[in-house]
Write an enzyme that holds these catalytic residues in place. Sequence first.
Site, PDB file in Angstrom:
ATOM      1  N   TYR A 265       0.841  -1.202   0.000  1.00 45.20           N
ATOM      2  CA  TYR A 265       0.000   0.000   0.000  1.00 45.20           C
ATOM      3  C   TYR A 265       0.871   1.245   0.000  1.00 45.20           C
ATOM      4  CZ  TYR A 265       0.952   0.652   5.026  1.00 45.20           C
ATOM      5  OH  TYR A 265       1.557   0.859   6.240  1.00 45.20           O
ATOM      6  N   CYS A 266       0.280   2.346  -0.447  1.00 46.97           N
ATOM      7  CA  CYS A 266       0.929   3.657  -0.412  1.00 46.97           C
ATOM      8  C   CYS A 266      -0.162   4.706  -0.225  1.00 46.97           C
ATOM      9  CB  CYS A 266       1.757   3.904  -1.682  1.00 46.97           C
ATOM     10  SG  CYS A 266       0.798   3.790  -3.207  1.00 46.97           S
ATOM     11  N   THR A 267       0.117   5.956  -0.495  1.00 46.18           N
ATOM     12  CA  THR A 267      -0.846   7.019  -0.209  1.00 46.18           C
ATOM     13  C   THR A 267      -2.095   6.933  -1.081  1.00 46.18           C
ATOM     14  OG1 THR A 267       0.988   8.468   0.410  1.00 46.18           O
ATOM     15  CG2 THR A 267      -1.145   9.513   0.010  1.00 46.18           C
TER      16      THR A 267
END
Length: 654
Positions: A265-267
Site C-alpha cells: 500500500y501507499c498514499t
Amino acid sequence: MSNLEYLRSEVRNLLGLNEIPFALREFREDQDEQQLAPEISSAPQLKALYAAEAVCVSVTADEDALPFRETQQDDTFLGMPDPAAAESWTVLSFYSFEAIEDAEGLADELRRIWGPTGATGRIYVAKEGINAQMTIPSNVVDFFMDRTKDVQPLSKVFFNVDHEADVSPFKALHIRVREKIVADGFEEPLDWGKSGREVPPEEWHERLKSASSDAILLDCRNMYETEVGKFEGAEPLNTTFFRDSWNVLADRLKDVPSDTPVMTYCTGGIRCVKINAYLEQELGFNNTMRLEGGIVKYAKYVEKDAAEESFFKGVNYVFDERMARQITEDLVGECFTCGKKCNVITNCANPACHVRLVQCEDCAAPNAYAKCCSLSCKAALEEKEKDKAKQAKPDQAKKPLRMNAEGVEISKASVPTYGSHLQPQAFEQMIAEYVERQSDSEPAYLCALRQRAQESVVASGAHMISGPSQGRLLSMLGKMLRAESALEIGTFVGYGTLCLAEGVEGKVVTLERDERAAALAEEAFMKAPEGIARKIELRRGVAGESLDLLAQEGATFDLVYMDADKRSYAAYLSKLGALLRPGALIVVDNTLFRGLVPFEASEETAGTVAVEEERHRKIAAAMHDFNSAVARDDRFSQVIIPLRDGLSLIRFRT
C-alpha cells in the site's frame, strides 16, 4: 515586399482572413492607438517601434466577415457554474499508466480545460501516464470530471476523492511534463499493466482482520511518511527516495517463496503499481495485491462504515500544504527534538535547512526550538533576522564593503556590483542558503545526524561535517557515475559516507582512525535506512595502512571521497593509483581551506591574512601544493569548485 506588408501577410494567413479588409493598429503607453503608417517598411524601423514603445498590436476587421467567428466557438464550458461561487474545495487525486504519445500536447490541453474551472494542484505528465493531486471548486467537480474524461487517454481514470476543504491546499495549477510520473530509477520501464491484483478497501480490511493471514504487508512509502502513520503489522521499506525501494525489496524477499501473498500500500495507489510490477516481473512473485486507491480510499471506506475500526493508525502524509490528514487519534510518530509521541509534521523554520520532521508543540514554541530542527538552526535563523533588522535601519553607519589582504578598504569603484550591497560574509551566507533551498532536500536522518554531532563528544569538530548541498552532490555523483563501489578517506561521523551510499550501487568502504568518531558513525549507520546502511563497510586504523591493505586485497573503486588530514592528501593520492578504475572520480574536500589557499599561493600575499591559528596557514600552503601537484600530473584532470571550503573533482584518466 516591405516588412509591414510581410507582417500583414502573416496575420492574414494565420487568421484565415483571405481577401477580407483589415487594419493593424499599435497601442503605446503614452499615446492613443495609431494606425501603422505605410512608410514603416524596413526591419530596423519595425524592430525599433515594437522594442521601444509598442505595447501590443490589434487586428480589426468587419466582425461579420471573420471566417472563424463560428468555427472558433468553444462550447467546452457551456453550462458550467461559476467556480468563484463555490463554498468549498474538493481534494482529489488520480493517475493513469495509459501511454501518452504527446505529453506536451496533453499538458496544453489540460491547461485549456482546467484553467476556467479554478482547479489548483500539482500534475505530472509523461509518456508513461499522468499523476495528479488537485483541489477543485466543489460546485464544478462533476463538470471537471466529465471534461477530463473527454480527453484521451483519460477516459477511464478513477477520481480518488479525499475530502472537502474550506481552503485549497494548493496555491495554483501546475502542470509539468516529466520523464516519468513517479521517478523510479529504471533505465527501461516494466510493463505497468502487469502489476498484481488491485484489492478494494473492503476486501483489504477483511484480510487484515483475519488473524490467520500469512501475507507479508509492506508499506511502500518513504520513511518520513511511515513515521506518523501506518497499518498495524506493516513493514515499512524505510527508504529516503522511492528509487531506493528495489534493493530493499530484493534484500527483504530474497528467501521468501514466490507464491507467498504480498500486500502493498501507499498514499493513493500509484507507487504500488510500480512496486508490484517489480515484485512480479523482476522477483518472480505471483500472488501480489495492492490497495485500490491507497490509504486515501481506505480512510473513506472506514469513515463511511462506522462499525469498522481502522487498521491504519495515525495520520496519512499528503503531498500538499496540509502535509498530513488525521485518520485516527493514535500518536504513532515521535518528536524529532525531544522524543515525545506526536504526529505533527513540519519543516525546519531555517530556510537553509528546511528539513521535514515531526515536532511537538512544546518544542516548536519560540522559547524552545522555534519550529527549527536544532538549536544551531534556531541560532542561524535568529542571526539572519538580526542581519535583516540591521539592514533595515536607514541611519546605520556604512561599513567597508571589502578589505584587501592588508586590511585596507577597497574603493566602491573597484567592487563588483553583483552582491556589492552586502558584506562579503552576508553575501556568501545568502548564496549558501539559496543553493540549499533550491537543491534536493536533506533527508531527515542526515539532519538528525548533524544535530547529534553538535551535541556529542566531537562537538568541537561538528563544523567538519559535509553540509547538505555537498552531501547531495556526493549522492548525485555516485548516481551519475553509476558507481559500483566507493572509497571514503575520513569517515568522521558518517555523514558523507551515507551520502555516498545513497548514490553507489554496491559497497562503500570508509576509513577512520578516531575511535570516538567511528563509534558515532556506526550509530548513524544503524539509524539509517537499511537499504543504505547495508552497503557500508567501516575500517578503523591509519588511512595509509588501510589503503595499502586494500591494494593487497585487489580492491578497486569508481568514486573516492577524501576528507581527512589535509597535509597527507598528497600521500593518499600516491597510494590511490592502484585502487582506481579507469575514469574513476576523486572528490577532495577543503581544497580552498578557509579561503586562505589563494593568498598562500602568491609570494606577495602569503602571510598577509590574519588567521586564528598559525597551523591554518601551513594547511593552506599544503593545500596549494596539493592542488598544483594534481594540475601538473598528466594522469589526472582537475576542476576546483568554490563550494563551502573548496571541493576538487579529479578524474583519473588511465
